[in-house]
Design an enzyme around this catalytic site. Structure first.
Site, PDB file in Angstrom:
ATOM      1  N   CYS A  91       0.836  -1.201   0.000  1.00  0.00           N
ATOM      2  CA  CYS A  91       0.000   0.000   0.000  1.00  0.00           C
ATOM      3  C   CYS A  91       0.874   1.255   0.000  1.00  0.00           C
ATOM      4  O   CYS A  91       1.696   1.445   0.899  1.00  0.00           O
ATOM      5  CB  CYS A  91      -0.915   0.002   1.222  1.00  0.00           C
ATOM      6  SG  CYS A  91      -1.945   1.487   1.336  1.00  0.00           S
ATOM      7  N   ASP A 193      -2.868  -2.956 -13.449  1.00  0.00           N
ATOM      8  CA  ASP A 193      -3.481  -2.635 -14.739  1.00  0.00           C
ATOM      9  C   ASP A 193      -4.024  -3.868 -15.453  1.00  0.00           C
ATOM     10  O   ASP A 193      -3.858  -4.012 -16.669  1.00  0.00           O
ATOM     11  CB  ASP A 193      -2.484  -1.900 -15.647  1.00  0.00           C
ATOM     12  CG  ASP A 193      -2.228  -0.475 -15.172  1.00  0.00           C
ATOM     13  OD1 ASP A 193      -2.831  -0.061 -14.168  1.00  0.00           O
ATOM     14  OD2 ASP A 193      -1.418   0.216 -15.819  1.00  0.00           O
TER      15      ASP A 193
END
Length: 220
Positions: A91, A193
């Site tokens: 993160c 992605d």
């Protein structure tokens, strides 16, 4: 064919939404990222951050942690209700980095190793998985070293987001994920992605990984 091996995995949603998607053949769900320290110390945090039921299975609980003992305590609490935990080492949010959670852990391989080891030592169920999610370094040899130390300690699999901590919308470094995969024996999941089955297939051909993870599914 790859399209016949789609395993849908919901990531970072609460019980009500996990219950919904399981009706549509979602195979594995993750909880949102939960701060292990708060989870261990506060009954209120446990009640608000982690709810489940008998149909909420299989389930992985993802924790933000920077202390091996607290993480192992959290893992022992959820062990009767979940199939494994995931340590978030990827993160990039500012609050997580400031607290010593998330992607800053990729620069602390010994701590990651200790956290995995402590959970393995404290959780008696041998089928309870312990996985990690990471980002990559500019110097990829450091990422490989991190992964090898985690593997040696008994991590079940590693999800690799193919960007550095500083990168947000830049192209994903799939070749880096490929190098990591070729350096490891445990399953490696590619992340970044991947928004469709076609993109998952393309990433699989590039990286040779064991799984491809978008926001809401893996392909194995």
């Amino acid at each position: 064919m790859l399209s016949e091996c789609l395993i849908k995995v919901l990531y970072a949603h609460r019980l009500s939404f996990r219950t919904l998607v399981r009706k549509y053949d979602c195979d594995l769900c993750y909880t949102p990222m939960i701060v292990a320290a708060d989870f261990v110390r506060s009954a209120k945090a446990r009640d608000s951050e982690f709810t489940t039921n008998q149909g909420d299975c299989p389930l992985i609980v993802q924790f933000a942690a920077n202390d091996a003992r607290l993480l192992s305590d959290a893992a022992r609490i959820v062990c009767p209700y979940a199939n494994g935990i995931d340590i978030n080492c990827g993160c990039p949010q500012r609050w997580a980095l400031a607290e010593g959670y998330g992607a800053c852990l990729i620069n602390k391989p010994e701590l990651v190793r200790d956290m995995v080891k402590q959970v393995r030592n404290q959780v008696e169920n041998p089928r309870f998985s312990v996985s990690i999610k990471i980002r990559i370094h500019d110097d990829l040899t450091r990422t490989v070293d991190l992964c090898r130390k985690a593997e040696a300690t008994g991590v079940s699999w590693i999800t690799v987001h193919g960007r550095t901590v500083e990168e947000r919308h830049q192209p994903v470094h799939y070749e880096a994920i490929k190098i990591i995969k070729e350096s490891m024996s445990i399953p490696i999941v590619a992340n970044g992605d991947i928004r469709s089955l076609k993109e998952a297939e393309n990433v699989w051909h590039i990286t040779g990984t064991d799984g491809k993870k978008s926001f809401d599914f893996f392909v194995f």
